[in-house]
Design a protein around this motif. Structure first.
Motif, short mmCIF file in Angstrom:
data_model
loop_
_atom_site.label_atom_id
_atom_site.label_comp_id
_atom_site.label_asym_id
_atom_site.label_seq_id
_atom_site.Cartn_x
_atom_site.Cartn_y
_atom_site.Cartn_z
N ASP A 141 0.83 -1.21 0.00
CA ASP A 141 0.00 0.00 0.00
C ASP A 141 0.86 1.25 0.00
O ASP A 141 0.37 2.35 0.20
N ASN A 193 -0.89 7.98 2.79
CA ASN A 193 -1.20 8.51 4.13
C ASN A 193 -0.95 10.01 4.26
O ASN A 193 -1.13 10.56 5.36
N ALA A 221 -11.71 8.31 4.07
CA ALA A 221 -11.45 7.51 5.27
C ALA A 221 -9.99 7.65 5.69
O ALA A 221 -9.10 7.78 4.85
N PRO A 262 -6.51 6.46 6.59
CA PRO A 262 -5.78 5.25 6.19
C PRO A 262 -5.58 4.31 7.37
O PRO A 262 -5.39 4.73 8.51
N LYS A 263 -5.63 3.00 7.03
CA LYS A 263 -5.48 1.99 8.08
C LYS A 263 -4.17 2.12 8.86
O LYS A 263 -4.16 1.95 10.08
N PRO A 264 -3.03 2.39 8.19
CA PRO A 264 -1.80 2.55 8.97
C PRO A 264 -1.91 3.66 10.02
O PRO A 264 -1.40 3.53 11.14
N VAL A 281 -4.78 4.67 11.33
CA VAL A 281 -5.69 4.17 12.36
C VAL A 281 -4.95 3.26 13.31
O VAL A 281 -5.09 3.34 14.54
N ILE A 282 -4.12 2.36 12.73
CA ILE A 282 -3.35 1.43 13.56
C ILE A 282 -2.38 2.19 14.45
O ILE A 282 -2.21 1.89 15.64
#
Length: 219
Positions: free
Chosen positions: A27, A50, A83, A85-87, A89-90
């Motif tokens: 990603d 990101n 949204a 980004p998952k990184p 969020v993590i």
């Protein structure tokens, strides 16, 4: 010849097996920031995964954005997402977990401190209760001593009154005794004077009798 063919076939099979491993699509992407809408426009910058960007306008499949550095350009809109980004969020969750762990650690330390403080307070309370018991016992002794002192004071007052009465009685008796002595002296003086006077009168009477007898004898 057949052996060589078999060896080559085995090597090819091993190579095929070695290449049949699981991998993931990365990603980590970079999208080109161009001067205009279309691949023919000049690349003026890069937006990476990101990176937060400000969307100025969207036209078709392209969007005009502004980077954090202030640089503006056009990118493919399909690479932009509202949204988080998952990184990120993590990472945020990891930070929250770390903060929660730190809070839990601080809470445990505070719990230990409160436990120690509770033990100290319990020890202080025990010492205070012991001191209260000692003071209560001393208070009882003092009250008993006060009662004895009051009784002694009453006895002293009573004895003082009796002593005063005894002194008054003794003084009265002394006065009466002195008066009796004076009366006795006076009586002895009177008796002595009476005895002397009686002796004198008797002497005079006897002398008178003698003179009378002499006169009678002479006649």
């Amino acid at each position: 010849m057949r052996i060589r063919i078999l060896v080559v076939a085995a090597l090819l099979m091993l190579q095929t097996v070695a290449m049949a491993e699981t991998r993931y699509v990365t990603d980590k992407i970079e999208i080109m920031l161009r001067e205009g809408k279309g691949m023919e426009h000049k690349i003026i910058g890069v937006a990476r995964s990101n990176d937060p960007v400000e969307v100025l306008t969207i036209e078709g499949e392209y969007a005009q954005i502004r980077l954090g550095s202030g640089l503006e350009g056009w990118v493919l809109a399909r690479y932009l997402s509202p949204a988080i980004p998952k990184p990120m969020v993590i990472a945020n969750l990891s930070n929250e977990i770390e903060q929660t762990r730190e809070k839990l650690k601080n809470a445990q330390q505070e719990l230990v401190r409160l436990g120690d403080e509770k033990k100290t307070l319990e020890a202080s309370q025990s010492a205070l209760e012991k001191k209260v018991q000692e003071l209560t016992a001393e208070n009882k002794d003092i009250r008993a001593g006060c009662a004895d002192f009051i009784a002694l004071r009453e006895d002293h007052a009573k004895l003082s009154a009796e002593l005063k009465n005894a002194r008054t009685t003794l003084s009265d008796l002394s006065a009466e005794n002195e008066e009796l002595r004076e009366n006795t002296r006076l009586m002895w003086f009177i008796f002595g004077s009476a005895a002397v006077l009686s002796g004198f009168i008797i002497g005079m009477y006897l002398q008178s009798l003698r003179l009378r007898r002499r006169r009678q004898i002479n006649f």
